[in-house]
Scaffold this motif. Structure first.
Motif, PDB file in Angstrom:
ATOM      1  N   ILE A  11      84.680   9.571   6.709  1.00 55.53           N
ATOM      2  CA  ILE A  11      85.202  10.018   8.000  1.00 55.53           C
ATOM      3  C   ILE A  11      85.929   8.859   8.674  1.00 55.53           C
ATOM      4  O   ILE A  11      85.374   7.763   8.812  1.00 55.53           O
ATOM      5  CB  ILE A  11      84.074  10.531   8.910  1.00 55.53           C
ATOM      6  CG1 ILE A  11      83.370  11.723   8.258  1.00 55.53           C
ATOM      7  CG2 ILE A  11      84.608  10.913  10.288  1.00 55.53           C
ATOM      8  CD1 ILE A  11      82.162  12.222   9.034  1.00 55.53           C
ATOM      9  N   GLU A  12      87.146   9.093   9.097  1.00 59.30           N
ATOM     10  CA  GLU A  12      87.908   8.088   9.828  1.00 59.30           C
ATOM     11  C   GLU A  12      87.469   8.080  11.290  1.00 59.30           C
ATOM     12  O   GLU A  12      87.435   9.126  11.934  1.00 59.30           O
ATOM     13  CB  GLU A  12      89.411   8.373   9.745  1.00 59.30           C
ATOM     14  CG  GLU A  12      89.962   8.414   8.322  1.00 59.30           C
ATOM     15  CD  GLU A  12      89.825   7.076   7.612  1.00 59.30           C
ATOM     16  OE1 GLU A  12      89.945   6.017   8.276  1.00 59.30           O
ATOM     17  OE2 GLU A  12      89.598   7.093   6.386  1.00 59.30           O
ATOM     18  N   VAL A  13      87.115   6.905  11.781  1.00 57.94           N
ATOM     19  CA  VAL A  13      86.728   6.731  13.184  1.00 57.94           C
ATOM     20  C   VAL A  13      87.750   5.787  13.812  1.00 57.94           C
ATOM     21  O   VAL A  13      87.671   4.570  13.672  1.00 57.94           O
ATOM     22  CB  VAL A  13      85.313   6.147  13.313  1.00 57.94           C
ATOM     23  CG1 VAL A  13      84.925   6.008  14.793  1.00 57.94           C
ATOM     24  CG2 VAL A  13      84.294   7.002  12.586  1.00 57.94           C
ATOM     25  N   GLY A  14      88.738   6.344  14.473  1.00 56.39           N
ATOM     26  CA  GLY A  14      89.812   5.503  14.997  1.00 56.39           C
ATOM     27  C   GLY A  14      90.749   5.076  13.874  1.00 56.39           C
ATOM     28  O   GLY A  14      90.712   5.595  12.751  1.00 56.39           O
ATOM     29  N   ASP A  15      91.594   4.090  14.153  1.00 55.39           N
ATOM     30  CA  ASP A  15      92.615   3.672  13.201  1.00 55.39           C
ATOM     31  C   ASP A  15      92.115   2.664  12.172  1.00 55.39           C
ATOM     32  O   ASP A  15      92.679   2.543  11.093  1.00 55.39           O
ATOM     33  CB  ASP A  15      93.809   3.058  13.958  1.00 55.39           C
ATOM     34  CG  ASP A  15      94.498   4.069  14.852  1.00 55.39           C
ATOM     35  OD1 ASP A  15      94.469   5.263  14.512  1.00 55.39           O
ATOM     36  OD2 ASP A  15      95.060   3.655  15.882  1.00 55.39           O
ATOM     37  N   ALA A  89      84.187  11.935  15.854  1.00 57.58           N
ATOM     38  CA  ALA A  89      84.834  12.053  14.548  1.00 57.58           C
ATOM     39  C   ALA A  89      84.017  12.922  13.601  1.00 57.58           C
ATOM     40  O   ALA A  89      84.568  13.734  12.839  1.00 57.58           O
ATOM     41  CB  ALA A  89      85.051  10.655  13.958  1.00 57.58           C
ATOM     42  N   ALA A  90      82.691  12.765  13.634  1.00 56.13           N
ATOM     43  CA  ALA A  90      81.821  13.569  12.777  1.00 56.13           C
ATOM     44  C   ALA A  90      81.859  15.042  13.167  1.00 56.13           C
ATOM     45  O   ALA A  90      81.903  15.928  12.306  1.00 56.13           O
ATOM     46  CB  ALA A  90      80.394  13.037  12.839  1.00 56.13           C
ATOM     47  N   GLY A  95      83.856  20.513  11.918  1.00 54.85           N
ATOM     48  CA  GLY A  95      84.687  21.670  12.245  1.00 54.85           C
ATOM     49  C   GLY A  95      85.695  21.982  11.152  1.00 54.85           C
ATOM     50  O   GLY A  95      85.965  23.153  10.846  1.00 54.85           O
ATOM     51  N   ARG A  96      86.241  20.933  10.531  1.00 57.69           N
ATOM     52  CA  ARG A  96      87.198  21.143   9.446  1.00 57.69           C
ATOM     53  C   ARG A  96      86.508  21.635   8.169  1.00 57.69           C
ATOM     54  O   ARG A  96      87.046  22.483   7.450  1.00 57.69           O
ATOM     55  CB  ARG A  96      87.957  19.844   9.151  1.00 57.69           C
ATOM     56  CG  ARG A  96      88.970  19.448  10.214  1.00 57.69           C
ATOM     57  CD  ARG A  96      89.827  18.291   9.768  1.00 57.69           C
ATOM     58  NE  ARG A  96      89.075  17.033   9.709  1.00 57.69           N
ATOM     59  CZ  ARG A  96      88.967  16.183  10.718  1.00 57.69           C
ATOM     60  NH1 ARG A  96      89.538  16.455  11.881  1.00 57.69           N
ATOM     61  NH2 ARG A  96      88.279  15.055  10.577  1.00 57.69           N
ATOM     62  N   ARG A  97      85.338  21.093   7.893  1.00 54.92           N
ATOM     63  CA  ARG A  97      84.639  21.428   6.653  1.00 54.92           C
ATOM     64  C   ARG A  97      83.900  22.763   6.723  1.00 54.92           C
ATOM     65  O   ARG A  97      83.686  23.406   5.698  1.00 54.92           O
ATOM     66  CB  ARG A  97      83.637  20.318   6.321  1.00 54.92           C
ATOM     67  CG  ARG A  97      84.273  18.955   6.072  1.00 54.92           C
ATOM     68  CD  ARG A  97      84.858  18.853   4.692  1.00 54.92           C
ATOM     69  NE  ARG A  97      85.506  17.561   4.476  1.00 54.92           N
ATOM     70  CZ  ARG A  97      85.922  17.134   3.291  1.00 54.92           C
ATOM     71  NH1 ARG A  97      85.764  17.904   2.227  1.00 54.92           N
ATOM     72  NH2 ARG A  97      86.494  15.957   3.169  1.00 54.92           N
ATOM     73  N   CYS A  98      83.483  23.140   7.917  1.00 55.45           N
ATOM     74  CA  CYS A  98      82.708  24.373   8.094  1.00 55.45           C
ATOM     75  C   CYS A  98      83.385  25.270   9.128  1.00 55.45           C
ATOM     76  O   CYS A  98      82.777  25.592  10.166  1.00 55.45           O
ATOM     77  CB  CYS A  98      81.285  24.039   8.524  1.00 55.45           C
ATOM     78  SG  CYS A  98      80.383  22.945   7.413  1.00 55.45           S
ATOM     79  N   PRO A  99      84.621  25.664   8.883  1.00 53.70           N
ATOM     80  CA  PRO A  99      85.346  26.463   9.882  1.00 53.70           C
ATOM     81  C   PRO A  99      84.648  27.792  10.143  1.00 53.70           C
ATOM     82  O   PRO A  99      84.143  28.442   9.227  1.00 53.70           O
ATOM     83  CB  PRO A  99      86.718  26.663   9.238  1.00 53.70           C
ATOM     84  CG  PRO A  99      86.471  26.525   7.765  1.00 53.70           C
ATOM     85  CD  PRO A  99      85.406  25.493   7.645  1.00 53.70           C
TER      86      PRO A  99
END
Length: 220
Positions: A11-15, A89-90, A95-99
């Motif tokens: 998971i990306e947290v910020g840049d 971020a999590a 939300g993306r993985r479990c729409p």
């Protein structure tokens, strides 16, 4: 229900920061719990693993993730702003993985408190409620409700799963806090359990029975 293996994620947290995560997504899941770890142990701690596996067997997906300090192997927890960014971020990744699945966010001790702080500052996208497994209301044996002040700014239902021997949340302090929060907050007392949800042999229960109680309360 058959146990589902955990999927490894990043998971990306910020840049400039990324953290590891583990997703358990059973077939026909009915909800997803975004599950943050405590201050002293990461997402692979046996307690985290047991909760995630048990929820998966009960038809609830889980996304466990590391806070940045834990990812780096540091001992000192992240400042709140960094921890809050990891929570957001999590939640977004879940939300993306479990729409389409309703999301509940929270965690063990520190992880639950960081989640509630983030929610109090600005609602977490798609999160319908918070669940705390041992909310750290105050330092050990130093009763205070100062850490609960932000909870009045949380606008979603909250579930507190709390051991009656928890030295980080004496019930004489926690119970009035939950009452003041009104009908959207509920407290599930785990009799004889400490902050780690361990019970003494003389309690008449064992840790496995306590875990089943916790899992059933979360699913409910």
């Amino acid at each position: 229900m058959k146990t589902v293996s955990a999927q490894k994620l990043v998971i990306e947290v910020g840049d400039a920061t990324s953290v590891s995560a583990l997703l358990i997504q059973p077939p026909q899941a009915r909800a997803c719990f975004v599950f943050a770890h405590g201050a002293g142990a990461g997402m692979t701690h046996p307690f985290m693993e047991t909760v995630a596996t048990g929820l998966g067997e009960r038809g609830v997906a889980t996304l466990r993730y590391q806070f940045p300090y834990m990812e780096k192997g540091a001992r000192r927890p992240d400042p709140p702003a960094i921890a809050h960014a990891a929570v957001r971020a999590a939640v977004a990744e879940a939300g993306r993985r479990c729409p389409g699945l309703p999301s509940i966010a929270g965690g063990k001790s520190f992880g639950g408190r960081m989640t509630s702080q983030a929610q109090a500052i600005a609602p977490l996208a798609g999160v319908r409620g918070l669940a705390f497994l041992g909310f750290p209301l105050h330092p050990a044996n130093k009763p205070s409700s100062d850490r609960a002040k932000h909870l009045s700014d949380v606008r979603v239902p909250m579930l507190f799963l709390q051991g009656t021997r928890d030295s980080l949340a004496e019930l004489s302090v926690l119970e009035p806090v939950v009452r003041r929060l009104g009908p959207s907050a509920s407290l599930h007392r785990v009799e004889g359990a400490d902050h780690s949800f361990h019970v003494l042999a003389r309690s008449g229960q064992n840790d496995r029975e306590v875990m089943i109680e916790i899992l059933d309360a979360l699913v409910g």
